[in-house]
Every structure is written in C-alpha cells, then in structure tokens.
Write an enzyme that holds these catalytic residues in place. Structure first.
Site, short mmCIF file in Angstrom:
data_model
loop_
_atom_site.label_atom_id
_atom_site.label_comp_id
_atom_site.label_asym_id
_atom_site.label_seq_id
_atom_site.Cartn_x
_atom_site.Cartn_y
_atom_site.Cartn_z
N GLN A 137 0.85 -1.19 0.00
CA GLN A 137 0.00 0.00 0.00
C GLN A 137 0.88 1.24 0.00
O GLN A 137 1.71 1.43 0.90
CB GLN A 137 -0.90 0.01 1.23
N SER A 140 0.37 6.61 2.55
CA SER A 140 0.87 7.60 3.50
C SER A 140 2.14 8.28 3.00
O SER A 140 2.94 7.68 2.28
CB SER A 140 1.14 6.96 4.86
N SER A 172 4.28 -1.43 4.13
CA SER A 172 4.61 -2.79 4.57
C SER A 172 4.99 -3.69 3.40
O SER A 172 4.26 -3.76 2.40
CB SER A 172 3.41 -3.40 5.31
N GLU A 255 -9.02 -2.32 4.76
CA GLU A 255 -7.79 -2.39 5.56
C GLU A 255 -8.11 -2.37 7.05
O GLU A 255 -7.54 -3.14 7.83
CB GLU A 255 -6.88 -1.23 5.22
N GLU A 413 -7.37 8.27 16.66
CA GLU A 413 -8.08 9.54 16.59
C GLU A 413 -8.94 9.63 15.33
O GLU A 413 -10.09 10.08 15.36
CB GLU A 413 -7.08 10.70 16.62
#
Length: 443
Positions: A137, A140, A172, A255, A413
């Site tokens: 993936q 980010s 990952s 995910e 969060e």
C-alpha cells in the site's frame, strides 16, 4: 444466540483440520514462515520466508482453499462467513502468516472487485489468489498520514502514461512486493479530496525505489518508497481519473477490517499457559487480567463475524471496521502488557536473546539453565513451551510492536472521528481548507 458450530459447520471444521494437518507447516518447524517480521533477520532469510509464503498461497489456490469467500467467478467458493472464519481460526494454529498478502487480498482485491473494469479483474484477481502478485500500500507520506487527502505525490498525464514523482512511507513489505496500490495527486487546482487518482503500479518500474526502515523491534517490514519520473500506463488507473478518494475509501475500510482481524495474533490460550507454567494463575490480579484478555478476544471475534457477514452479503464495510480497528490495537497493547507482568524480569529480553531448543517440547533445563552452547537465561528446571522460546514466545516483540497495530490502517483519533460522524451523527470537525484548491493550500 448459539455461536457453537452447527453439525454442518463442525463437519467443515473437521475437513479443514484434516487438510491442514496433512499440508500445513507446524509452528517452529523448518517449513514454517510465521516469523515474517521477526527481528534480526537477514535479507536472505526474509526472501526465503517470502518464498515459503508464496508457495503456501499457491497451494491453497490449487487445492481450493484460497479466498474461500470470493465469488466463484473470481476463483473462490462463495463460502459463508462462518466457513471463512473457521478456516482462518484453524490455519492460525500452524506456522503460517498471511501478513505479506494482506495488501493484495484485503485491500487490492476488494477494491478491484468494486471499482475495476472487467479486463482489470481478469488481469489481476487470479494471480492475486495464487500468491503470484504481492501488493504494497503506497498511501501515506511524511506530511500526509492522518490527513491522507493532503498528499503531495504528483502524477502528471503524458499521453497514455502518468509520470509520478514523490515519496511514500510506512509501506509494509514494499521491498518484497510485485505491485503497489498508489494514491497520487493528478489535479492540484481542485479541493484536495477531488484531485486524487488511484493506480496499480509495478514495483520494479524504473525510478521506483523502496527502502526498508529498521524499527525498534529490530525488524524492517516497513519501507519508505521514492518515485522519480516513474511511468504508469493509463490502463492501470482504478476507478477513473480524479476519483481516487472514493476508490481509496473501499481500500481503507477493507484495511481497517483486516487490521482489526489481527486480534488472532494474540494467543490468549498461550498466555494462560505461560502464566500457569510460572505459577501465576493463583494470583487474583493475574487471573482478572487473563479473564479480561479472553473477553476482549471473544468480543473481537464476534465483531469479525459481523464484518464478514456484511462482506458475504455484498455490503460494503462501514464504520464498524473502525470499531474493530480501535479495539484490536487496545487488545494487543493490553494483553502483551499482561504477558510482561507474567514474565517479570525475563520480559526485558528480546527474542534475539531467546534460544530455541534443539530437542522436543517439554525438555527441562539442566543445572546451568543452558539449552545449547549459546545458552538461555532461565533457571534450572524451567519447562520450555511449544515454540521452544525461553523468554515469552514472542510477547516481547508484540509489546514493542503494538504501536504499529494501533497506527496502521489509521490512527485511533481518525477512527474515533469516523465513529462519531458516521455512527453517532456528531457534527463534522471544522475544515479550514474546504473548497479551496490544493495548489493554494500549499502555496
């Protein structure tokens, strides 16, 4: 409600057990690969374990046990929710880890089924099921984690290709992957959520470089990935140009459910055995902590059934995945902390300081407490556990790696925002960037 196996489910479980007993590697055996992310491994060892994982997935596919809940037209059995859970429960008892395939099976494939063209499904789904396509993936970025829509990696159209430049992080197994699922900005002149596009990209494309990141666990399964004039064919766009945010929601929900399902990495039965072997089960505080761990694991198991049921009915996973995600991270943190309390001083040793026995389970240590020339650090008479580990059977690694479980797939969060807005109906948090073109935000 009775959650026990029906006669039909019991028969299916017996079939699964028989096949796994005949085919799956035992934990701790030379053929096992459940230590994919164990600390201190060399690149050669990692490649070897990855090869075992690929061969196992290919065997599952060849013998009809891979992707049980996929529709038959995609190579699955169209299995029920309970059958899928039964297989995963039984498989978890063996020296098998499916973590390397998580991005392929739990992110790329569901997204492809929901958004891909017929040609894309035909091209990718069968190789994914056979373990021939490991995905990473690539979402980010250093400045775009929780605020994923603020990503800055650019993809500029050039004829039948897109040229990509930028950087991703926390990817990952990117160094072992064949393909990546990439979210990049294709239009900076619209608000940030509207100018994103979702791609499949080959990891061996010129200009694409993953670099493993060594973590405090000693392992290095995460990567930072750099793009320098990487060319991606337009045919690898999934779900349409500038529609990437909508497509990514399918991936992110899948995910979260997959990360939430990782509660199975916490073996509460093994923890109870550890406490029993150290004479701690008469301690009322320890007994209460073990009961709490068991309750958490059962709650997560039933939540997992709920998610699987939604999938089996063709319903897209919703905010319930966020609940699982939060609870799983807490469960891994809290239960590994219980293990540290049970281990006491031995919980300060890393797995690198633990030594597997050369003999069988149950061997007692001699007067020196040594089990081989390298030596263990436990006292005379200590009985070794099923894995042969003398300092807690992986609990130390789990404790120091629990942060990754909590953060991966979205921070707590972010998950609480999802729950508050989509389940509780609370007002959305104010956004100062709403309606503003991305270029102006970064100007």
């Amino acid at each position: 409600m009775d959650f026990g196996d029906t006669p039909a489910e019991a028969a299916f479980r017996a079939e699964v057990r028989a096949w796994l007993e005949a085919n799956a590697p035992a934990k701790g055996s030379p053929e096992a690969f459940d230590g994919m992310s164990s600390p201190g491994q060399s690149a050669l060892q990692e490649e070897e374990l990855a090869g075992r994982a690929r061969r196992w997935q290919a065997k599952l596919a060849a013998e009809g046990w891979a992707c049980l809940d996929w529709p038959p037209e995609y190579g699955g059995r169209g299995a029920s929710t309970v059958q899928t859970i039964i297989f995963e429960e039984e498989q978890s008892r063996y020296g098998v880890s499916m973590s390397m395939f998580m991005a392929a099976l739990s992110m790329a494939a569901p997204t492809l089924m929901a958004w891909g063209t017929g040609e894309q499904k035909q091209r990718f789904l069968a190789p994914i099921r056979r373990g021939e396509m490991v995905f990473a993936q690539l979402f980010s970025e250093p400045d775009a984690g929780s605020d994923l829509a603020g990503l800055q990696t650019r993809a500029v159209r050039d004829g039948d290709e897109f040229v990509v430049n930028g950087q991703k992080v926390w990817n990952s197994y990117a160094h072992l992957a064949d393909w990546g699922i990439l979210l990049a900005r294709t239009d900076p002149d619209v608000p940030k959520h509207q100018g994103l596009t979702y791609f499949f990209v080959r990891m061996d494309t010129e200009g694409l470089e993953p670099r493993p990141l060594r973590q405090m666990t000693g392992g290095a399964e995460f990567n930072e990935t750099f793009f320098e004039d990487v060319r991606i064919p337009a045919e690898n766009v999934i779900g349409g140009v500038n529609n990437g945010w909508a497509v990514a929601q399918t991936t992110l929900n899948s995910e979260r459910a997959a990360v939430g399902a990782q509660s199975s990495v916490v073996d509460v039965v093994a923890l109870t055995s550890l406490a029993r072997s150290r004479g701690r089960t008469t301690d009322p505080v320890v007994r209460q902590a073990l009961a709490g761990a068991w309750i958490r694991s059962e709650v997560l198991r039933y939540l997992g059934m709920r998610v699987y049921t939604a999938l089996s009915r063709g319903t897209e996973i919703g905010p319930e995945a966020s609940i699982m995600k939060i609870l799983t991270g807490d469960h891994i943190r809290d239960t590994s902390q219980v293990a540290m309390e049970v281990l006491g001083p031995w919980g300060m040793l890393s797995e690198a300081g633990s030594y597997r026995r050369d003999q069988g389970e149950g061997e007692r240590l001699g007067p020196s407490g040594m089990i081989n020339e390298a030596g263990s650090y436990q006292g005379e008479g200590e009985v070794l556990g099923p894995s042969g580990m003398v300092n807690g059977d992986g609990w130390v690694s789990m404790m120091v790696s629990h942060f990754a479980h909590k953060i991966g797939g979205g921070t707590p969060e972010i998950q609480r925002n999802v729950i508050g807005e989509r389940i509780l109906g609370l007002p959305r948090e104010p956004r100062a960037d709403k309606g503003i073109p991305f270029r102006e935000l970064k100007g």
